[in-house]
Design an enzyme around this catalytic site. Structure first.
Site, PDB file in Angstrom:
ATOM      1  N   ARG A  48      -7.020   4.557 -10.873  1.00 43.90           N
ATOM      2  CA  ARG A  48      -6.374   3.256 -11.010  1.00 43.90           C
ATOM      3  C   ARG A  48      -7.025   2.662 -12.252  1.00 43.90           C
ATOM      4  NH1 ARG A  48      -6.106  -1.401  -6.374  1.00 43.90           N
ATOM      5  NH2 ARG A  48      -7.913  -2.176  -7.491  1.00 43.90           N
ATOM      6  N   LYS A  96      -7.601 -11.517  -1.139  1.00 38.75           N
ATOM      7  CA  LYS A  96      -6.218 -11.259  -1.569  1.00 38.75           C
ATOM      8  C   LYS A  96      -5.323 -10.816  -0.411  1.00 38.75           C
ATOM      9  CE  LYS A  96      -6.869  -6.434  -2.746  1.00 38.75           C
ATOM     10  NZ  LYS A  96      -7.472  -5.479  -3.636  1.00 38.75           N
TER      11      LYS A  96
END
Ligand SMILES: *Cc1c(COP(=O)(O)O)cnc(C)c1O
Length: 357
Positions: free
Chosen positions: A134, A39
């Protein structure tokens, strides 16, 4: 790919292969499989190939677009969707990714029904929140959640995973990884055997070096370490790896002696901030033709230590070159090393030419 070759990101594929090889070897020695995280560079095929040349077999990306592109370019590797699938994209998730990270029963059930419809099996890694806050299920709810989804058809529970060092900046430790190890034991008592315990990313490599990685952790998902040889959670470079894998070049378009404080009444700059200046008298400045529209300027570092970044607007980078001993000329290219946030912006910018070495 833009036609103008400046600004330019020079990408040293050989150094990326070297870094991948080192990371794979470090992990392999302790029985840990490395998933190559793509990514950070928008899964550009040439860079993926460089990672694979270093021994990376499985890939992971947070964006379905990147994964779909990898398939389009013919990559048949196992690919992990490195984010919780959106309910609206469960179909694409099942069709393009082999497995995904999950924390929501609603989504897992939707994945199951799509997978059944297409006669596929989609792998699931259940994310456990060990403190970074998260994504992930809080540890006390993990066993309960897994018992609810483990028998769904079309999905295969591969294991547990966790993420650290991202939102909360929490460092990985044997203590937070042991939460996964204990949960694996709890699940085993319930008759559920899970093969994979997936630790964090680059910041987890330090535990291998310190010999504090719990035995049962057998997978890490590594991006930054391979790409930039850095561990930004610890704000340090990783010994034995290259950091100059990506070098940014920008052309000098003005060199002048100017005052260090703007002249006139100060309002806001182009980005809404009220700038502050220290009066250091007249000094020599250069302007390079790159700006905030091209790259995250706060995450680039001049390779010449005597050059200082004073600031930037959308298209201009203002440099203090007063201390530079060599002669800088109009048309020269200045070199910058880049940190992860700048990499993210440079690879997705259509204005930054990519040159592969
Ligand atoms: C980005 C990401 C990684 C890779 O992190 P690096 O620090 O680049 O190695 C691993 N796991 C998850 C869930 C991620 O989002």
């Amino acid at each position: 790919m833009p036609y103008l070759k400046n600004p330019r990101l020079e990408i040293d594929l050989g150094k990326i292969t070297f870094n991948a090889e080192k990371v794979v070897k470090l992990c392999d020695n302790v029985g840990i499989e490395v998933i190559g995280v793509t990514k950070g560079f928008a899964a550009i095929p040439a860079i993926v190939k460089a990672m694979m040349a270093g021994g990376i077999k499985k890939l992971a990306d947070a964006r379905l677009y990147n994964i779909m592109n990898l398939r389009k370019f013919g990559f048949t590797n196992e690919i992990l969707l490195l984010r919780l699938p959106r309910l609206s994209t469960v179909k694409q998730t099942v069709l393009y990714a082999d497995y995904s990270l999950n924390s929501e029963k609603t989504v897992i059930k939707a994945l199951s029904s799509v997978a059944r419809k297409f006669n596929k099996t989609h792998g699931i890694i259940i994310m456990v929140d060990v403190g970074d806050l998260r994504e992930g299920i809080m540890p006390e709810y993990v066993v309960r959640t897994i018992k609810d989804i483990v028998n769904l058809k079309g999905i295969k529970l591969l294991g547990l995973g966790t993420n650290v060092g991202c939102y909360g900046g929490i460092l990985p430790s044997s203590k937070n990884f042991n939460i996964l190890v204990e949960l694996k034991k709890d699940l085993y008592k319930e008759g559920i055997d899970i093969p994979v315990l997936s630790g964090g990313g680059t910041s987890s490599l330090q535990l291998i070096k310190d010999k504090t990685m719990p035995d049962n952790i057998n997978q890490l998902r590594i991006g930054e370490g391979i790409l930039l040889g850095r561990d930004s959670t610890r704000n340090k470079t990783i010994e034995g790896l290259y950091q100059d894998t990506f070098v940014l070049k920008a052309e000098v378009i003005e060199i002048k002696e100017k005052p260090s404080v703007p002249i006139g009444k100060i309002g806001r700059d182009a980005f809404g901030h009220i700038p502050k200046f220290k009066d250091r008298g007249i000094h020599k400045r250069a302007i390079a033709a790159i700006g905030k529209q091209d790259i995250r300027v706060s995450s680039i570092l001049p390779m010449n230590k005597d050059v200082k970044i004073l600031g930037a607007s959308s298209d201009h980078l203002i440099l203090d070159v007063d201390d530079v001993s060599t002669d800088i000329k109009i048309g020269d290219e200045m070199s910058f090393s880049i940190l992860y946030p700048a990499l993210l912006s440079a690879v997705t910018s259509q204005f930054v030419y990519k040159h592969y070495i």
